[in-house]
Design a protein around this motif. Structure first.
Motif, PDB file in Angstrom:
ATOM      1  N   HIS A  94      29.128  42.140  39.899  1.00 35.67           N
ATOM      2  CA  HIS A  94      27.886  42.390  40.400  1.00 35.67           C
ATOM      3  C   HIS A  94      27.357  41.786  41.761  1.00 35.67           C
ATOM      4  CE1 HIS A  94      23.499  42.232  39.817  1.00 35.67           C
ATOM      5  NE2 HIS A  94      23.377  40.622  40.760  1.00 35.67           N
ATOM      6  N   ASP A  95      28.225  40.781  42.330  1.00 35.77           N
ATOM      7  CA  ASP A  95      27.943  40.278  43.575  1.00 35.77           C
ATOM      8  C   ASP A  95      29.544  39.326  44.031  1.00 35.77           C
ATOM      9  OD1 ASP A  95      27.358  39.495  45.929  1.00 35.77           O
ATOM     10  OD2 ASP A  95      25.583  38.267  45.301  1.00 35.77           O
ATOM     11  N   ARG A 129      26.561  47.521  44.366  1.00 40.25           N
ATOM     12  CA  ARG A 129      25.121  47.261  43.850  1.00 40.25           C
ATOM     13  C   ARG A 129      24.965  48.187  42.410  1.00 40.25           C
ATOM     14  NH1 ARG A 129      22.785  44.330  47.405  1.00 40.25           N
ATOM     15  NH2 ARG A 129      23.761  44.563  49.715  1.00 40.25           N
ATOM     16  N   LEU A 130      25.896  47.784  41.681  1.00 38.43           N
ATOM     17  CA  LEU A 130      25.881  48.438  40.133  1.00 38.43           C
ATOM     18  C   LEU A 130      24.689  47.702  39.347  1.00 38.43           C
ATOM     19  CD1 LEU A 130      29.600  48.473  39.495  1.00 38.43           C
ATOM     20  CD2 LEU A 130      28.181  50.260  40.238  1.00 38.43           C
ATOM     21  N   ARG A 131      24.064  48.680  38.533  1.00 37.04           N
ATOM     22  CA  ARG A 131      23.042  48.121  37.488  1.00 37.04           C
ATOM     23  C   ARG A 131      23.884  47.200  36.662  1.00 37.04           C
ATOM     24  NH1 ARG A 131      21.911  53.547  37.394  1.00 37.04           N
ATOM     25  NH2 ARG A 131      22.523  53.844  35.161  1.00 37.04           N
ATOM     26  N   ASP A 132      22.964  46.545  35.763  1.00 40.18           N
ATOM     27  CA  ASP A 132      23.694  45.604  34.849  1.00 40.18           C
ATOM     28  C   ASP A 132      24.324  46.622  33.853  1.00 40.18           C
ATOM     29  OD1 ASP A 132      22.651  43.384  35.914  1.00 40.18           O
ATOM     30  OD2 ASP A 132      21.100  43.024  34.678  1.00 40.18           O
ATOM     31  N   ASN A 154      30.407  45.324  47.644  1.00 37.14           N
ATOM     32  CA  ASN A 154      29.495  45.057  46.630  1.00 37.14           C
ATOM     33  C   ASN A 154      28.738  46.537  46.324  1.00 37.14           C
ATOM     34  OD1 ASN A 154      27.137  44.712  44.941  1.00 37.14           O
ATOM     35  ND2 ASN A 154      26.547  43.026  46.011  1.00 37.14           N
ATOM     36  N   SER A 158      33.083  55.144  41.551  1.00 34.97           N
ATOM     37  CA  SER A 158      32.789  54.348  42.625  1.00 34.97           C
ATOM     38  C   SER A 158      33.790  53.953  43.573  1.00 34.97           C
ATOM     39  CB  SER A 158      32.547  52.772  42.185  1.00 34.97           C
ATOM     40  OG  SER A 158      31.126  52.831  41.037  1.00 34.97           O
ATOM     41  N   ASP A 166      29.117  36.379  46.172  1.00 36.40           N
ATOM     42  CA  ASP A 166      28.547  35.207  45.715  1.00 36.40           C
ATOM     43  C   ASP A 166      29.697  34.047  45.540  1.00 36.40           C
ATOM     44  OD1 ASP A 166      26.434  33.437  44.891  1.00 36.40           O
ATOM     45  OD2 ASP A 166      26.612  33.957  42.822  1.00 36.40           O
TER      46      ASP A 166
END
Length: 308
Positions: free
Chosen positions: A276-277, A291-294, A289, A236, A280
């Motif tokens: 995650h964000d 935008r990774l999966r959990d 961000n 990433s 926020d």
């Protein structure tokens, strides 16, 4: 949820000789000005009562001058300001010791919106948290990576501007252990309010142990989840920013108390939420961000938790 801190960071609770000098000047000036306020208030009350209008009282007579009184009300404020100036100069000397002939112990580089800390004698690099040994005075070299910032930890000492292209210096020390909260005191952009810094004053033994841990390489990933997290970290391109001072050095991130320069306590749950964000928690930050999966977020958290 904002990061939490255990220390009293107020000017009235100084933790260094430099901060004590500033605190004493503040308290002394406050008492002096309070006495003036009380005197003026009493004189106004006296005048209101003594010279109030009464039935049958003669018309007030205009007084066109009283030289003695005019000399007094000119001389007393002038003398008062002169006395305050003497104490102010003494405080300036005590809180801003000469730095020209000494070599800096630390370099602090201010970024939008975080702090990069270099321990020049050992090569240790960290972010947003400064560890210092109790009772030892350290010289800090301040630099800016972008715009004007201002370093201020009230319990430790005075503010100091950090101007791009103009290195500045300041002695810092703590005469008792504790954690002292500071911040950037010059508006520097969207997330200026979350450009916090902590000074952690350790005993000499604790500081030596911390420095030894920071100078050592952290353990590598051992579990499959941790190894997957390392792969995601590299894939990433996190590494591109975090090893080139675009973002904080993450070598020992798991040993720090906060994330995002004080915006969050450093827990696995908060780290996952941040990854995650980032927007926020810190809108306008330079953390992208991805935008990774959990499952990817938690793998990355597992890897970063090994960096102690």
């Amino acid at each position: 949820m904002p990061g939490t801190y255990s220390a009293n960071a107020f000017t009235l609770a100084p933790a260094s000789p430099q901060a004590a000098a500033i605190s004493q000047l503040f308290v002394g000036t406050l008492i002096f000005l309070g006495a003036i306020l009380a005197l003026v208030t009493l004189l106004v009350i006296y005048a209101v009562i003594r010279y109030r209008d009464r039935p049958g009282a003669p018309a007030a007579q205009q007084n066109f001058g009283w030289r003695k009184l005019e000399i007094i009300w000119t001389a007393v404020p002038t003398l008062s300001l002169a006395v305050l100036s003497v104490f102010m100069v003494r405080t300036m000397i005590a809180s801003d010791l000469p730095t020209a002939d000494a070599k800096p112990d630390l370099r602090i580089v201010a970024h939008q919106w975080w702090w990069e800390i270099y321990y020049l004698k050992t090569g240790v690099v960290t972010a947003n948290e400064i560890h210092i040994p109790v009772g030892k005075r350290l010289l800090v070299d301040f630099r800016s990576a972008d715009v004007i910032h201002d370093f201020w930890v009230p319990a430790i000492g005075r503010k100091i501007d950090i101007v791009p292209g103009h290195p500045n210096r300041l002695w810092i020390e703590a005469d008792r252990g504790g954690t002292y909260l500071g911040a950037c005191a010059e508006f520097c952009g969207n997330e200026h309010a979350w450009m916090r810094i902590m000074v952690i004053a350790d005993s000499p033994e604790e500081f030596a142990a911390w420095m030894k841990d920071q100078a050592a390489a952290p353990p590598g990933p051992t579990t499959a989840e941790e190894q997957r997290g390392l792969a995601i970290y590299r894939k990433s391109i996190c590494i591109n920013c975090h090893v080139n001072s675009v973002g904080p050095d993450l070598t020992h991130i798991a040993s720090r108390r906060t994330l995002a320069a004080g915006a969050l306590d450093n827990t696995p749950q908060n780290l996952a939420a941040w990854l995650h964000d980032p927007e926020d928690f810190k809108p306008g930050s330079n953390m992208p961000n991805f935008r990774l999966r959990d499952d990817e977020v938690w793998a990355l958290v597992a890897y970063l938790e090994t960096q102690k």
